[in-house]
Design a protein around this motif. Structure first.
Motif, PDB file in Angstrom:
ATOM      1  N   PHE A 187      15.110   2.788  -0.325  1.00  0.00           N
ATOM      2  CA  PHE A 187      14.016   3.730  -0.099  1.00  0.00           C
ATOM      3  C   PHE A 187      12.843   3.024   0.581  1.00  0.00           C
ATOM      4  CE2 PHE A 187      15.285   6.600  -3.921  1.00  0.00           C
ATOM      5  CZ  PHE A 187      16.427   6.949  -3.239  1.00  0.00           C
ATOM      6  N   ARG A 188      12.516   1.834   0.104  1.00  0.00           N
ATOM      7  CA  ARG A 188      11.385   1.097   0.677  1.00  0.00           C
ATOM      8  C   ARG A 188      11.630   0.793   2.155  1.00  0.00           C
ATOM      9  NH1 ARG A 188      10.807  -4.092   1.553  1.00  0.00           N
ATOM     10  NH2 ARG A 188      12.680  -4.561   0.336  1.00  0.00           N
ATOM     11  N   GLN A 189      12.853   0.374   2.497  1.00  0.00           N
ATOM     12  CA  GLN A 189      13.159   0.081   3.888  1.00  0.00           C
ATOM     13  C   GLN A 189      13.058   1.336   4.749  1.00  0.00           C
ATOM     14  OE1 GLN A 189      17.016  -1.774   3.806  1.00  0.00           O
ATOM     15  NE2 GLN A 189      16.277  -3.631   2.787  1.00  0.00           N
ATOM     16  N   LYS A 190      13.549   2.451   4.219  1.00  0.00           N
ATOM     17  CA  LYS A 190      13.463   3.712   4.961  1.00  0.00           C
ATOM     18  C   LYS A 190      12.008   4.132   5.156  1.00  0.00           C
ATOM     19  CE  LYS A 190      17.692   5.352   5.745  1.00  0.00           C
ATOM     20  NZ  LYS A 190      18.145   5.854   7.070  1.00  0.00           N
ATOM     21  N   ILE A 191      11.213   3.994   4.094  1.00  0.00           N
ATOM     22  CA  ILE A 191       9.817   4.414   4.159  1.00  0.00           C
ATOM     23  C   ILE A 191       9.055   3.566   5.176  1.00  0.00           C
ATOM     24  CG2 ILE A 191       7.671   4.507   2.825  1.00  0.00           C
ATOM     25  CD1 ILE A 191       9.377   5.257   0.396  1.00  0.00           C
ATOM     26  N   GLN A 192       9.376   2.263   5.267  1.00  0.00           N
ATOM     27  CA  GLN A 192       8.702   1.402   6.233  1.00  0.00           C
ATOM     28  C   GLN A 192       9.008   1.792   7.671  1.00  0.00           C
ATOM     29  OE1 GLN A 192       9.975  -2.509   5.019  1.00  0.00           O
ATOM     30  NE2 GLN A 192       8.258  -2.794   3.628  1.00  0.00           N
ATOM     31  N   GLU A 193      10.111   2.488   7.890  1.00  0.00           N
ATOM     32  CA  GLU A 193      10.470   2.922   9.246  1.00  0.00           C
ATOM     33  C   GLU A 193       9.719   4.178   9.670  1.00  0.00           C
ATOM     34  OE1 GLU A 193      14.660   3.447   9.238  1.00  0.00           O
ATOM     35  OE2 GLU A 193      15.120   1.349   8.765  1.00  0.00           O
ATOM     36  N   ILE A 194       9.074   4.853   8.718  1.00  0.00           N
ATOM     37  CA  ILE A 194       8.381   6.115   9.020  1.00  0.00           C
ATOM     38  C   ILE A 194       7.053   5.813   9.705  1.00  0.00           C
ATOM     39  CG2 ILE A 194       7.332   8.174   8.031  1.00  0.00           C
ATOM     40  CD1 ILE A 194       9.358   8.033   5.789  1.00  0.00           C
ATOM     41  N   ASP A 196       3.906   7.809  12.538  1.00  0.00           N
ATOM     42  CA  ASP A 196       3.409   9.121  12.931  1.00  0.00           C
ATOM     43  C   ASP A 196       4.235   9.739  14.055  1.00  0.00           C
ATOM     44  OD1 ASP A 196       2.692   7.289  14.781  1.00  0.00           O
ATOM     45  OD2 ASP A 196       0.592   7.909  14.953  1.00  0.00           O
ATOM     46  N   SER A 197       4.997   8.886  14.773  1.00  0.00           N
ATOM     47  CA  SER A 197       5.849   9.411  15.842  1.00  0.00           C
ATOM     48  C   SER A 197       7.294   9.601  15.378  1.00  0.00           C
ATOM     49  CB  SER A 197       5.808   8.467  17.049  1.00  0.00           C
ATOM     50  OG  SER A 197       6.281   7.185  16.677  1.00  0.00           O
ATOM     51  N   ASN A 198       7.561   9.276  14.126  1.00  0.00           N
ATOM     52  CA  ASN A 198       8.913   9.418  13.607  1.00  0.00           C
ATOM     53  C   ASN A 198       8.847   9.877  12.150  1.00  0.00           C
ATOM     54  OD1 ASN A 198      11.639   9.322  13.179  1.00  0.00           O
ATOM     55  ND2 ASN A 198      11.778   7.096  13.110  1.00  0.00           N
ATOM     56  N   LEU A 199       8.620  11.166  11.980  1.00  0.00           N
ATOM     57  CA  LEU A 199       8.507  11.743  10.642  1.00  0.00           C
ATOM     58  C   LEU A 199       9.781  12.464  10.217  1.00  0.00           C
ATOM     59  CD1 LEU A 199       4.880  13.216  10.833  1.00  0.00           C
ATOM     60  CD2 LEU A 199       5.613  11.119   9.706  1.00  0.00           C
ATOM     61  N   LYS A 200      10.860  12.249  10.951  1.00  0.00           N
ATOM     62  CA  LYS A 200      12.117  12.941  10.636  1.00  0.00           C
ATOM     63  C   LYS A 200      13.021  12.142   9.701  1.00  0.00           C
ATOM     64  CE  LYS A 200      11.076  16.337  13.393  1.00  0.00           C
ATOM     65  NZ  LYS A 200      10.702  17.660  12.828  1.00  0.00           N
ATOM     66  N   ILE A 201      12.621  10.917   9.389  1.00  0.00           N
ATOM     67  CA  ILE A 201      13.452  10.098   8.507  1.00  0.00           C
ATOM     68  C   ILE A 201      13.413  10.660   7.093  1.00  0.00           C
ATOM     69  CG2 ILE A 201      13.680   7.815   7.434  1.00  0.00           C
ATOM     70  CD1 ILE A 201      12.719   6.587   9.993  1.00  0.00           C
ATOM     71  N   ARG A 202      14.572  10.760   6.474  1.00  0.00           N
ATOM     72  CA  ARG A 202      14.664  11.254   5.103  1.00  0.00           C
ATOM     73  C   ARG A 202      15.484  10.272   4.268  1.00  0.00           C
ATOM     74  NH1 ARG A 202      11.347  13.648   7.172  1.00  0.00           N
ATOM     75  NH2 ARG A 202      10.965  15.914   7.270  1.00  0.00           N
TER      76      ARG A 202
END
Length: 459
Positions: A187-194, A196-202
């Protein structure tokens, strides 16, 4: 110490304390049990000796010594002593191992009828014996070497079990906690990828129903709400900026036409010129907002094209020279490879030109002599752009603040501006995976460093 380490540490400490308590309790209870058992053996020995010697008339002292020395239940370094009611020693089974008892010790036996105490190296049991209205004191002493060896064996066995058990639990707790909380690391790795230009990550949701899955579900719902709100904000900003652009451009054109009319007095012409400057500045702000909306609306880099950075700078300088005739630039290129493609980058030409215009315009406006230096050089897999000018540096503790939208430094003086230009530059460069830094390299000498990734290293 992170959550996994704290959880493992607390669990392991609690288990270690619990195991230590259990092992210590087992040892103490077993020691008391063995002591009571040994005392029971000594009591039985005392009673048997007293009955044989006192109640059986056929057995005298010599025969009793023979019986004691040949007993199959003989204790180690055993000695049995019998005192009469006048505190006189009447029997001693082992003359070499005599335990000297005082009158006070015998009175204690008389008072309590049975005592047991441990001395070094003997355990002593005293028994008050009565027969035919006569009173006797029977004292048995012996060394509990057999039971002590058992206690030592149990002690080392429990100590070994404690060490092995705690070591196993500490190792397993850290490994299991790491494995159990691995979804949180994902989850932490995914959240770090978010961004303002990429808000589609879930976050990925598992089929099992547990707290981690519930957290992932709640986070995804939150991201859906943020994404929707951000889309509405981008839509509003873009639409409002485009709608404002046309009327402001008309106002500027009408004022410019009025300024070219003859017959205007000096005050009216000065007022119209001031309004025109304000309108032009407002037009620049709206154009900047449109540029930001354009950046925000792009979710990937499919519009990137192959660009030569030096050609882009030439084009930018040519446009600025039309607006500022006294604009002066010293431009140099350091390329030791001899390969012209080493100056190529991938990007959106329109956005990069907006960023370069803002950078050169700021360097020009805040320069003492309206001149600046520009240097391009290749460093490893990066292209470095250095823009240097001479002028009063801004008074800021954190130079990164200069690239905050609507922030203006202390050196603005009477220079008009909105403080949005460098904010757009930062957004454009971040969109192109590039970095920008400001530094003061000498007294009244400012330098902006921009680092672009080479085209062949840009994904």
């Amino acid at each position: 110490m992170n959550l996994k380490q704290r959880f493992s540490f607390i669990f392991s400490c609690l288990f270690s304390v619990l195991l230590a308590t259990v092992t210590l309790t087992v040892y103490v209870l077993f020691a008391h049990f063995r002591q009571d058992e040994f005392a029971a053996l000594m009591t039985e020995k005392a009673q048997t000796t007293a009955k044989l010697l006192i109640e059986v008339k056929e057995i005298d002292y010599k025969m009793q010594k023979i019986i004691d020395s040949n007993s199959i239940n003989k204790l180690y370094n055993e000695n049995t002593q019998i005192y009469n009611e006048d505190y006189k020693l009447i029997y001693n089974s082992n003359d070499t191992l005599t335990v000297n008892l005082t009158k006070a010790d015998l009175n204690q036996i008389k008072t309590k009828h049975r005592i047991f105490k441990k001395t070094d190296p003997y355990d002593i049991l005293g028994l008050y014996y009565t027969y035919d209205h006569k009173h006797y004191y029977v004292v048995v002493s012996a060394e509990d070497t057999y039971d002590n060896s058992k206690l030592n064996y149990l002690k080392y066995l429990l100590l070994g079990a404690f060490i092995i058990g705690t070591t196993t639990v500490w190792v397993l707790s850290f490994r299991l906690s790491k494995r159990a909380l691995k979804p949180l690391d994902n989850f932490r790795q995914k959240i770090q990828e978010i961004t303002d230009s990429n808000l589609k990550i879930r976050l990925s949701e598992a089929k099992r129903e547990d707290e981690i899955n519930a957290l992932a579900n709640s986070f995804n719902q939150m991201m859906d709400r943020i994404d929707n709100a951000y889309d509405r904000q981008k839509e509003f900003t873009g639409n409002a900026s485009h709608e404002l652009r046309t009327p402001v451009a008309r106002i500027a054109a009408q004022i410019e036409n009025l300024l070219h009319r003859n017959g205007l007095d000096a005050d009216t012409r000065a007022n119209l010129a001031s309004v025109f400057d304000d309108t032009f500045q407002l037009s620049e702000i709206i154009s900047s907002l449109v540029a930001i909306a354009d950046i925000n609306s792009r979710e990937h880099h499919s519009s990137f094209a192959k660009l030569r950075l030096d050609e882009l700078i030439y084009s930018t300088v040519a446009d600025l020279s039309k607006i500022y005739p006294d604009f002066k630039l010293k431009f140099e290129i350091e390329n030791n490879t001899g390969n012209e493609t080493d100056l190529e980058i991938s990007g959106d030409e329109t956005l990069l030109k907006i960023a370069l215009i803002n950078l050169f315009k700021n360097a020009y406006l805040y320069s003492d002599d309206h001149s600046l230096e520009c240097l391009i050089r290749q460093e490893n897999k990066e292209i470095e752009l250095l823009i240097t000018n001479s002028g009063e540096p801004p008074l800021v503790e954190d130079t990164a603040t200069l690239f905050t939208t609507f922030y203006r430094g202390s050196n603005v003086k009477y220079i008009a501006g909105s403080g949005i230009g460098l904010g757009i530059v930062k957004r454009v460069l971040e969109y192109h995976r590039s970095t920008i830094n400001y530094q003061i390299i000498d007294k009244n000498t400012n330098q902006v460093q921009v680092i672009f990734p080479l085209r062949n290293s840009n994904s």
